[in-house]
Scaffold this motif. Structure first.
Motif, short mmCIF file in Angstrom:
data_model
loop_
_atom_site.label_atom_id
_atom_site.label_comp_id
_atom_site.label_asym_id
_atom_site.label_seq_id
_atom_site.Cartn_x
_atom_site.Cartn_y
_atom_site.Cartn_z
N SER A 1 47.64 49.01 50.69
CA SER A 1 46.70 47.89 50.85
C SER A 1 47.31 46.86 49.77
O SER A 1 48.14 47.03 49.15
CB SER A 1 45.57 48.40 50.33
OG SER A 1 45.17 48.71 49.15
N PRO A 2 46.65 45.74 49.80
CA PRO A 2 47.17 44.51 48.74
C PRO A 2 46.99 45.15 47.43
O PRO A 2 47.77 44.79 46.62
CB PRO A 2 46.13 43.51 48.90
CG PRO A 2 45.50 43.61 50.59
CD PRO A 2 45.52 45.16 50.72
N GLU A 3 46.22 46.15 47.02
CA GLU A 3 46.02 46.57 45.78
C GLU A 3 47.27 47.45 45.51
O GLU A 3 47.47 47.57 44.36
CB GLU A 3 44.77 47.46 45.53
CG GLU A 3 43.35 46.29 45.52
CD GLU A 3 43.11 46.03 46.72
OE1 GLU A 3 42.33 44.97 46.84
OE2 GLU A 3 43.43 46.59 47.80
N THR A 4 47.84 48.27 46.31
CA THR A 4 48.86 49.10 45.92
C THR A 4 50.14 48.41 46.00
O THR A 4 51.27 48.95 45.38
CB THR A 4 49.12 50.15 47.03
OG1 THR A 4 49.24 49.52 48.48
CG2 THR A 4 47.52 50.78 47.17
N ALA B 1 47.88 39.57 40.24
CA ALA B 1 46.67 39.17 40.77
C ALA B 1 46.58 38.21 41.58
O ALA B 1 45.83 37.82 42.59
CB ALA B 1 45.62 39.30 39.83
N ARG C 1 48.02 38.58 44.99
CA ARG C 1 47.22 39.50 45.81
C ARG C 1 46.11 38.54 46.61
O ARG C 1 45.67 38.94 47.55
CB ARG C 1 46.60 40.62 45.10
CG ARG C 1 47.52 41.62 44.43
CD ARG C 1 46.75 42.93 43.83
NE ARG C 1 47.72 43.66 43.22
CZ ARG C 1 47.76 43.96 42.16
NH1 ARG C 1 47.18 43.27 41.31
NH2 ARG C 1 49.04 44.76 41.74
N ARG D 1 43.82 41.00 53.92
CA ARG D 1 43.24 42.27 53.52
C ARG D 1 43.81 43.21 54.86
O ARG D 1 43.56 42.96 55.91
CB ARG D 1 41.94 42.02 53.51
CG ARG D 1 41.14 41.25 52.52
CD ARG D 1 41.87 41.33 51.15
NE ARG D 1 41.27 42.70 50.60
CZ ARG D 1 41.36 43.10 49.42
NH1 ARG D 1 42.63 42.49 48.74
NH2 ARG D 1 41.22 44.32 49.08
#
Length: 300
Positions: free
Chosen positions: A161-164, A169, A172, A177
């Protein structure tokens, strides 16, 4: 006057294990009787190491470490000088496959980019300087004896996912998404068995264009003074084409190509390791890659 020289191995598949005896016959077909200065058979096993152009001039300390490593080096005189009769002559031979000096092991046959492990028989019918000698070569394959498989394989779960992603920041925020999860049946794989698993696309703001599995070789040549490490693609397999239906498991299935892969090999002079990349290409050509290090072996 014509001479046809051939090397015929007893094993049709040309696959041998360390400690075995490689045997066969040398076939020499002559249209008429000829004189010769002897028939010689050579057995050679080499690890050839090269440095990529981008590293030439940087790692001068690697000069000695990239010299070929000799695994086998034998030579036998099959017949002394004399005459070969017209017609077919067959000369049997047997040679042990044993590495007598360091590293005292025969590595598996492997054809890479910067590391190549090859084994070859070379037969020469020697003739006087007025007549050209006749030479024939024959490659054969060395494999490790299959070992016992691990009692239990460990599954490896992953989530993309974008967070991984390894992004800041700020970066991202601009990434669409999406959420992709999956599982690999194991990152320790037998060369004769497929690499398997599955993945699921849960949701995505931008349609997916393609999902691919990429097998990569990572070859390292060097020593304590320095090393050169290069990763190159072996094969790329598309497992999904176009935007996929969400929340449906997509199987991952990849077979390992012969000769271009070998059991993971780590020595003091070189390394041959392997990785798998899961590549997701979105409709706007944005690309996301998840990397997995894998351990290859040869089990029964």
């Amino acid at each position: 006057m014509s001479i046809n020289l051939d090397i015929r191995l007893r094993k049709a598949n040309k696959i041998y294990y360390e400690g075995e005896t490689i045997s066969g016959v040398i076939q020499i077909a002559c249209s008429s009787e000829i004189k010769h200065d002897g028939v010689v058979l050579s057995l050679e096993g080499l690890v050839n190491l090269t440095i990529s152009n981008k590293n030439v001039g940087i790692f001068e300390a690697l000069y000695n470490s990239v010299k070929p490593i000799t695994l086998l080096n034998q030579q036998v005189d099959l017949t002394p000088s004399g005459k070969l009769p017209a017609g077919m002559t067959q000369i049997p031979f047997e040679l042990p496959l044993i590495c007598a000096k360091e590293p005292k092991v025969l590595y598996e046959t492997y054809h890479g980019v910067f590391v190549n492990i090859t084994y070859m028989l070379k037969c020469e019918v020697k003739r006087s300087f007025l007549a050209k000698s006749v030479v024939k070569t024959q490659q054969f394959i060395i494999q490790y004896c299959p070992s016992s498989p691990p009692e239990k394989k460990t599954e490896v779960s992953f989530s993309i996912s974008p967070e991984t992603l390894q992004k800041t920041a700020k970066e991202r925020i601009s990434i669409p998404r999406f959420l992709i999860t999956g599982v690999l049946d194991s990152t320790e794989s037998c060369l004769t068995q497929p690499f398997t698993g599955c993945l699921t696309v849960h949701h995505t703001e931008v349609p997916i264009k393609s999902i691919e599995i990429q097998l990569v070789r990572v070859e390292t040549c060097g020593c304590a003074e320095g090393y050169a490490r290069d990763a190159t693609e072996i094969q790329n397999i598309q497992i999904a084409d176009g935007n996929v239906c969400p929340k449906i498991a997509i199987p991952i299935y990849m077979t390992f190509p012969r000769l271009f892969t070998c059991p993971t090999l780590i020595t003091k002079n070189f390394k041959v390791e392997f990785e798998v990349n899961l590549v997701v290409i979105f409709g706007d050509d944005y690309l996301v890659t998840e990397n997995f290090q894998i351990l290859l072996n040869r089990t029964a």
